[in-house]
Enzyme design. Structure first.
Site, mmCIF file in Angstrom:
data_model
loop_
_atom_site.group_PDB
_atom_site.id
_atom_site.type_symbol
_atom_site.label_atom_id
_atom_site.label_comp_id
_atom_site.label_asym_id
_atom_site.label_seq_id
_atom_site.Cartn_x
_atom_site.Cartn_y
_atom_site.Cartn_z
ATOM 1 N N HIS A 117 0.811 -1.215 0.000
ATOM 2 C CA HIS A 117 0.000 0.000 0.000
ATOM 3 C C HIS A 117 0.850 1.273 0.000
ATOM 4 O O HIS A 117 0.344 2.354 0.300
ATOM 5 C CB HIS A 117 -0.962 -0.015 1.196
ATOM 6 N N CYS A 137 5.835 17.472 -11.969
ATOM 7 C CA CYS A 137 7.184 17.245 -12.518
ATOM 8 C C CYS A 137 7.841 15.955 -12.045
ATOM 9 O O CYS A 137 8.890 15.568 -12.562
ATOM 10 C CB CYS A 137 8.091 18.435 -12.206
ATOM 11 N N SER A 145 -6.202 -8.703 9.770
ATOM 12 C CA SER A 145 -7.524 -9.341 9.752
ATOM 13 C C SER A 145 -7.806 -9.990 8.407
ATOM 14 O O SER A 145 -8.799 -10.680 8.240
ATOM 15 C CB SER A 145 -8.603 -8.289 10.037
#
Length: 243
Positions: free
Chosen positions: A126, A137, A196
């Site tokens: 992530h 840029c 989880s």
């Protein structure tokens, strides 16, 4: 910790680790909660706190685009924890890698604590708060620059700086995904810790494991533990400090 049963399970985990040099670790928020970083889904997690908008909405691509200042207000205050230090789990994983036993850490966390502990092969599914770039840029900026910026951080060129984290509605990096799946496919021992397994597609990567031992270390039940050889229902830092 229920010493008799837990000690026996930790001894079993020790033997699995001793007998393998092809271990992969797959972790989530529970790995960092013992470093003081709040998770999302527990009773005290971010999802159960009161905000003007649900946290899932705030950390979405749409919210970032349409309410950038509000996004950054939440992001800087709740998603970045520069004061946090690696705990026993981070440190033990780095040690196992240095010993040639652990091949990779696959993490859903964005805090960079695995790198801070000394791990080298870390796949951050992530993204990371430590990587930030100008959308105009491409120039890179540190997390300190983002934190210290007044409101929305801006590049020298005038462009908006975006954190290299995967927001809701955004896809995971393809190369990172493929590498993670390959490590899991080839692993002899897969240790799942502090997650989880509720966030997809990352949680689905576990299904690629076809090795010898599947281990789950998590305080709450997970969907994958029915297939596990060993389930330890304790805090992961406490478990790793005993190894």
């Amino acid at each position: 910790m229920q010493f008799d049963e837990s000690a026996e399970k930790i001894d079993t985990l020790k033997r699995m680790i001793e007998q393998s040099d092809n271990i992969v670790f797959f972790g989530g928020a529970g790995v960092s909660t013992e470093s003081g970083i709040p998770d999302f889904r527990s009773v005290d997690g971010l999802y159960n706190q009161k905000y003007k908008y649900p946290p899932e909405t705030i950390v979405s691509h749409t919210f970032y685009r349409t309410r950038t200042e509000e996004f950054y207000d939440f992001y800087k205050n709740k998603m970045i924890a520069l004061w946090a230090k690696p705990n026993a789990a981070h440190e033990k994983l780095a040690q196992l890698e240095a010993e040639g036993k652990l091949k990779a850490v696959i993490t859903q966390n964005i805090d960079g604590l695995h790198y801070a502990a000394g791990s080298k092969e870390v796949l951050e599914l992530h993204g990371s708060v430590h990587r930030n770039y100008c959308e105009k840029c491409g120039k890179s900026y540190s997390v300190e620059y983002v934190v210290e910026a007044d409101g929305v951080p801006k590049c020298d060129c005038g462009g908006t700086i975006k954190p290299d984290v995967v927001l809701y509605e955004e896809g995971l990096d393809y190369n990172t995904m493929q590498k993670a799946i390959q490590y899991i496919c080839e692993a002899e021992v897969l240790i799942i810790g502090g997650t989880s397994l509720a966030v997809y597609p990352a949680a689905g990567f576990i299904d690629y494991f076809a090795g010898k031992h599947l281990v789950v270390i998590n305080m709450d039940p997970t969907s994958k533990e029915i297939h596990a050889d060993l389930v330890i229902r304790e805090k992961i830092g406490e478990v790793f400090s005993c190894l």
